[in-house]
Motif scaffolding. Structure first.
Motif, PDB file in Angstrom:
ATOM      1  N   GLY A 306       0.784  -1.225   0.000  1.00  0.00           N
ATOM      2  CA  GLY A 306       0.000   0.000   0.000  1.00  0.00           C
ATOM      3  C   GLY A 306       0.813   1.271   0.000  1.00  0.00           C
ATOM      4  N   VAL A 307       2.104   1.168  -0.341  1.00  0.00           N
ATOM      5  CA  VAL A 307       2.952   2.356  -0.393  1.00  0.00           C
ATOM      6  C   VAL A 307       2.689   3.123  -1.683  1.00  0.00           C
ATOM      7  CG1 VAL A 307       5.328   3.207  -0.469  1.00  0.00           C
ATOM      8  CG2 VAL A 307       4.736   1.258   1.000  1.00  0.00           C
ATOM      9  N   ASN A 308       2.541   4.428  -1.577  1.00  0.00           N
ATOM     10  CA  ASN A 308       2.393   5.278  -2.758  1.00  0.00           C
ATOM     11  C   ASN A 308       3.768   5.397  -3.420  1.00  0.00           C
ATOM     12  OD1 ASN A 308       2.037   7.245  -4.684  1.00  0.00           O
ATOM     13  ND2 ASN A 308       0.924   8.655  -3.339  1.00  0.00           N
ATOM     14  N   VAL A 309       3.953   4.672  -4.485  1.00  0.00           N
ATOM     15  CA  VAL A 309       5.280   4.561  -5.106  1.00  0.00           C
ATOM     16  C   VAL A 309       5.809   5.919  -5.546  1.00  0.00           C
ATOM     17  CG1 VAL A 309       6.574   3.594  -7.040  1.00  0.00           C
ATOM     18  CG2 VAL A 309       4.926   2.178  -5.812  1.00  0.00           C
ATOM     19  N   SER A 310       4.964   6.760  -6.076  1.00  0.00           N
ATOM     20  CA  SER A 310       5.422   8.043  -6.603  1.00  0.00           C
ATOM     21  C   SER A 310       6.049   8.932  -5.531  1.00  0.00           C
ATOM     22  CB  SER A 310       4.271   8.782  -7.287  1.00  0.00           C
ATOM     23  OG  SER A 310       3.251   9.084  -6.351  1.00  0.00           O
ATOM     24  N   SER A 311       5.663   8.704  -4.258  1.00  0.00           N
ATOM     25  CA  SER A 311       6.232   9.509  -3.175  1.00  0.00           C
ATOM     26  C   SER A 311       7.177   8.693  -2.290  1.00  0.00           C
ATOM     27  CB  SER A 311       5.110  10.100  -2.313  1.00  0.00           C
ATOM     28  OG  SER A 311       4.334   9.069  -1.738  1.00  0.00           O
ATOM     29  N   ALA A 312       7.489   7.466  -2.703  1.00  0.00           N
ATOM     30  CA  ALA A 312       8.351   6.586  -1.899  1.00  0.00           C
ATOM     31  C   ALA A 312       9.787   7.092  -1.918  1.00  0.00           C
ATOM     32  CB  ALA A 312       8.277   5.168  -2.429  1.00  0.00           C
ATOM     33  N   LYS A 313      10.490   6.848  -0.824  1.00  0.00           N
ATOM     34  CA  LYS A 313      11.919   7.154  -0.751  1.00  0.00           C
ATOM     35  C   LYS A 313      12.696   5.856  -0.926  1.00  0.00           C
ATOM     36  CE  LYS A 313      13.745  10.185   1.840  1.00  0.00           C
ATOM     37  NZ  LYS A 313      14.309  10.918   3.016  1.00  0.00           N
ATOM     38  N   VAL A 314      13.545   5.856  -1.936  1.00  0.00           N
ATOM     39  CA  VAL A 314      14.285   4.643  -2.302  1.00  0.00           C
ATOM     40  C   VAL A 314      15.778   4.940  -2.265  1.00  0.00           C
ATOM     41  CG1 VAL A 314      14.703   2.927  -4.109  1.00  0.00           C
ATOM     42  CG2 VAL A 314      12.388   3.832  -3.753  1.00  0.00           C
ATOM     43  N   GLY A 315      16.542   4.057  -1.672  1.00  0.00           N
ATOM     44  CA  GLY A 315      17.990   4.205  -1.626  1.00  0.00           C
ATOM     45  C   GLY A 315      18.691   3.057  -2.336  1.00  0.00           C
ATOM     46  N   VAL A 316      19.855   3.345  -2.883  1.00  0.00           N
ATOM     47  CA  VAL A 316      20.684   2.332  -3.543  1.00  0.00           C
ATOM     48  C   VAL A 316      22.081   2.406  -2.934  1.00  0.00           C
ATOM     49  CG1 VAL A 316      21.678   1.503  -5.711  1.00  0.00           C
ATOM     50  CG2 VAL A 316      19.375   2.498  -5.696  1.00  0.00           C
ATOM     51  N   LEU A 317      22.530   1.321  -2.331  1.00  0.00           N
ATOM     52  CA  LEU A 317      23.858   1.271  -1.726  1.00  0.00           C
ATOM     53  C   LEU A 317      24.820   0.578  -2.673  1.00  0.00           C
ATOM     54  CD1 LEU A 317      22.924   0.272   1.951  1.00  0.00           C
ATOM     55  CD2 LEU A 317      23.199   2.554   0.957  1.00  0.00           C
ATOM     56  N   GLY A 318      25.699   1.375  -3.262  1.00  0.00           N
ATOM     57  CA  GLY A 318      26.696   0.851  -4.189  1.00  0.00           C
ATOM     58  C   GLY A 318      26.343   1.115  -5.635  1.00  0.00           C
ATOM     59  N   LEU A 319      27.336   1.586  -6.398  1.00  0.00           N
ATOM     60  CA  LEU A 319      27.138   1.842  -7.824  1.00  0.00           C
ATOM     61  C   LEU A 319      28.263   1.263  -8.675  1.00  0.00           C
ATOM     62  CD1 LEU A 319      25.597   3.138 -10.149  1.00  0.00           C
ATOM     63  CD2 LEU A 319      26.742   5.307  -9.639  1.00  0.00           C
ATOM     64  N   THR A 320      29.441   1.073  -8.107  1.00  0.00           N
ATOM     65  CA  THR A 320      30.552   0.529  -8.900  1.00  0.00           C
ATOM     66  C   THR A 320      30.207  -0.883  -9.363  1.00  0.00           C
ATOM     67  OG1 THR A 320      31.681  -0.354  -6.949  1.00  0.00           O
ATOM     68  CG2 THR A 320      32.230   1.894  -7.620  1.00  0.00           C
ATOM     69  N   PHE A 321      30.941  -1.377 -10.370  1.00  0.00           N
ATOM     70  CA  PHE A 321      30.555  -2.663 -10.955  1.00  0.00           C
ATOM     71  C   PHE A 321      30.906  -3.847 -10.049  1.00  0.00           C
ATOM     72  CE2 PHE A 321      34.929  -3.314 -12.354  1.00  0.00           C
ATOM     73  CZ  PHE A 321      35.037  -4.695 -12.445  1.00  0.00           C
ATOM     74  N   LYS A 322      31.789  -3.616  -9.053  1.00  0.00           N
ATOM     75  CA  LYS A 322      32.095  -4.686  -8.107  1.00  0.00           C
ATOM     76  C   LYS A 322      32.565  -4.071  -6.796  1.00  0.00           C
ATOM     77  CE  LYS A 322      35.783  -7.161  -8.324  1.00  0.00           C
ATOM     78  NZ  LYS A 322      36.868  -8.064  -8.735  1.00  0.00           N
ATOM     79  N   GLU A 323      32.685  -4.911  -5.783  1.00  0.00           N
ATOM     80  CA  GLU A 323      33.020  -4.427  -4.452  1.00  0.00           C
ATOM     81  C   GLU A 323      34.454  -3.923  -4.352  1.00  0.00           C
ATOM     82  OE1 GLU A 323      33.614  -8.926  -4.528  1.00  0.00           O
ATOM     83  OE2 GLU A 323      32.080  -7.484  -5.179  1.00  0.00           O
ATOM     84  N   ASN A 324      34.617  -2.891  -3.500  1.00  0.00           N
ATOM     85  CA  ASN A 324      35.931  -2.342  -3.148  1.00  0.00           C
ATOM     86  C   ASN A 324      36.752  -1.922  -4.364  1.00  0.00           C
ATOM     87  OD1 ASN A 324      35.309  -2.919  -0.425  1.00  0.00           O
ATOM     88  ND2 ASN A 324      36.036  -5.007  -0.679  1.00  0.00           N
ATOM     89  N   CYS A 325      36.062  -1.459  -5.364  1.00  0.00           N
ATOM     90  CA  CYS A 325      36.689  -1.026  -6.612  1.00  0.00           C
ATOM     91  C   CYS A 325      35.987   0.246  -7.074  1.00  0.00           C
ATOM     92  CB  CYS A 325      36.553  -2.133  -7.664  1.00  0.00           C
ATOM     93  SG  CYS A 325      37.096  -1.678  -9.319  1.00  0.00           S
ATOM     94  N   PRO A 326      36.728   1.288  -7.471  1.00  0.00           N
ATOM     95  CA  PRO A 326      36.082   2.548  -7.850  1.00  0.00           C
ATOM     96  C   PRO A 326      35.548   2.583  -9.285  1.00  0.00           C
ATOM     97  CG  PRO A 326      38.460   2.802  -7.920  1.00  0.00           C
ATOM     98  CD  PRO A 326      38.201   1.420  -7.404  1.00  0.00           C
ATOM     99  N   ASP A 327      35.715   1.505 -10.025  1.00  0.00           N
ATOM    100  CA  ASP A 327      35.364   1.484 -11.444  1.00  0.00           C
ATOM    101  C   ASP A 327      33.846   1.421 -11.627  1.00  0.00           C
ATOM    102  OD1 ASP A 327      35.294   1.221 -14.175  1.00  0.00           O
ATOM    103  OD2 ASP A 327      36.687  -0.462 -14.271  1.00  0.00           O
ATOM    104  N   ILE A 328      33.283   2.383 -12.336  1.00  0.00           N
ATOM    105  CA  ILE A 328      31.834   2.415 -12.561  1.00  0.00           C
ATOM    106  C   ILE A 328      31.460   2.009 -13.975  1.00  0.00           C
ATOM    107  CG2 ILE A 328      31.481   4.222 -10.835  1.00  0.00           C
ATOM    108  CD1 ILE A 328      31.163   6.213 -13.176  1.00  0.00           C
ATOM    109  N   ARG A 329      32.446   1.663 -14.803  1.00  0.00           N
ATOM    110  CA  ARG A 329      32.150   1.330 -16.197  1.00  0.00           C
ATOM    111  C   ARG A 329      31.237   0.105 -16.292  1.00  0.00           C
ATOM    112  NH1 ARG A 329      37.869   0.567 -18.794  1.00  0.00           N
ATOM    113  NH2 ARG A 329      38.270  -0.210 -16.689  1.00  0.00           N
TER     114      ARG A 329
END
Length: 428
Positions: A306-329
């Motif tokens: 029953g969460v209103n998706v349009s007003s939901a707060k969503v977080g993403v932990l991690g963006l690099t392609f693998k752990e402990n590496c700064p590479d985002i390609r």
């Protein structure tokens, strides 16, 4: 030293720099890159990829340059430039062909050129050699020779480093193979494997990652099946793993510049020779769709609650392609982000390893701080950075609303601890 060759490395990224440093600890080396900023950074003793420690960089005898004229002092060229894919998922040889042109301008009689970049079988001799000949005015096999030695660098891995990984080498003739083997053996302690031909070495590299890609695709497909049965996939894999010959692959996002890219080089070549590869491409489709599939499942769970998706707060932990590496390609986390955005939600993205300016430039995403992650309805734990492993349950729950959802893509969190809470933990 078991050779008398003057080594140069063309391309000083995640692959090339560790190679240059390894040789630079035993002899003077030329390190070439077309990026002036990268050259200056290395001259200043800093590596933003974090593959090489400052003390190791300082200890290596490397002449960093972006001048072709300096390359002419070399007689053994190692080409280690990226080989990405384009938007149509076809091989993008522009960096490789450009590097071949650069080396061709520095070639002399008696020189050897060894390619480490991942390619399809035949590319070294069919695509690179003609450019070397055109730029140098020399004849391959008569004035100079070529070899191929596939890179096996694992970004972020401080144990299996360049010198500690078995090195495949090949050459267009026996004399070249002997020299290539001797040069690499002077620094690689894990051993040298002599492939029977350049094409065999090229093929060996491309199937290493294709095999891994397919195994992960199988796990991903199994996870999609088990989700529909309300069975925890990791529980299944732990049980199956008690059999001695069960392979320990796990589901997850397949990005980066190797596993998520290399199979397309092989399928492209296969299609050129008239064969349509069914299994490899099926695996690629499964893995390429995982980010979107995970995001859709998470959003559906919010809707069910029953969460209103349009007003939901969503977080993403991690963006690099693998752990402990700064590479985002080629990070597949961006697929989760884009899918969430398609529901009208702009997720808050956090990553302690990624460079904020690079992320903004590459993905138009602004990284947030820990403090900004509050009152979340949903969090994706997308990358297994050490920081996220160190966080306690309290660290995670402080970010969440009561009853919020967590999608633990990497299997980092204590499922039993969350089971007795109001929070809803899901794993793939």
């Amino acid at each position: 030293m078991a050779h008398n060759r003057k080594v140069s490395v063309i391309g000083l990224g995640y692959v090339g720099l560790p190679v240059a440093v390894a040789f630079g600890k035993t002899q003077p080396v030329i390190g070439f890159d077309i990026n002036k900023n990268r050259v200056q950074e290395l001259k200043d003793g800093y590596d933003h990829t974090l593959e090489v420690e400052p003390q190791d960089l300082t200890a290596a005898d490397i002449e960093f340059t972006d001048e072709v004229s300096v390359l002419r002092k070399s007689d053994f060229f190692i080409v280690a430039v990226p080989t990405p894919i384009n938007d149509a998922r076809r091989p993008d040889f522009r960096p490789l062909l450009s590097a071949s042109k650069t080396v061709g301008q520095a070639l002399k009689k008696g020189d050897i050129v060894v390619f480490e970049s991942t390619v399809y079988p035949g590319a070294t001799e069919e695509d690179c050699v003609p450019i070397l000949e055109q730029e140098s005015g020399l004849i391959c096999g008569q004035d100079f020779t070529v070899g191929y030695s596939p890179e096996r660098i694992n970004p972020g891995d401080k144990e299996r480093t360049f010198t500690k990984i078995m090195k495949i080498v090949s050459g267009q003739d026996q004399a070249t193979l002997d020299i290539v083997a001797d040069v690499y053996a002077s620094v690689v302690t894990a051993g040298i494997y002599r492939a029977s031909s350049i094409k065999v070495a090229e093929a060996a590299k491309v199937i290493e990652n294709t095999q891994r890609d397919l195994n992960i695709a199988l796990m991903n497909e199994l996870s999609l099946i088990f989700q529909r049965m309300n069975i925890d996939t990791l529980d299944v894999l732990e049980a199956a793993g008690t059999k001695w010959n069960f392979l320990p692959f796990r589901p997850g996002l397949v990005g980066g510049h190797c596993i998520g890219v290399d199979p397309y080089y092989l399928t492209h070549k296969a299609e050129l020779i008239g064969y349509h590869p069914e299994v490899i491409q099926a695996g690629r489709r499964v893995n390429d769709d995982m980010g979107r599939t995970i995001a859709q499942s998470a959003i559906k769970n919010l809707i069910k609650d029953g969460v209103n998706v349009s007003s939901a707060k969503v977080g993403v932990l991690g963006l690099t392609f693998k752990e402990n590496c700064p590479d985002i390609r080629n990070s597949k986390v961006i697929d989760i982000i884009d899918e969430v955005k398609s529901f009208g939600v702009t997720p808050l993205v956090h990553d302690p390893m990624a460079d904020g300016e690079e992320v903004q430039r590459e993905y138009q995403v602004e990284l947030v701080t820990d403090e900004q992650l509050k009152d979340m309805d949903l969090i994706f734990v997308a990358v297994a950075h050490s920081l996220y492993k160190e966080w306690s349950m309290d660290d995670y729950t402080r970010m969440l609303k009561p009853g919020a959802h967590i999608w633990d893509i990497k299997g980092l969190l204590d499922r039993e601890a969350f089971a007795s809470s109001s929070y809803k933990l899901s794993r793939i």
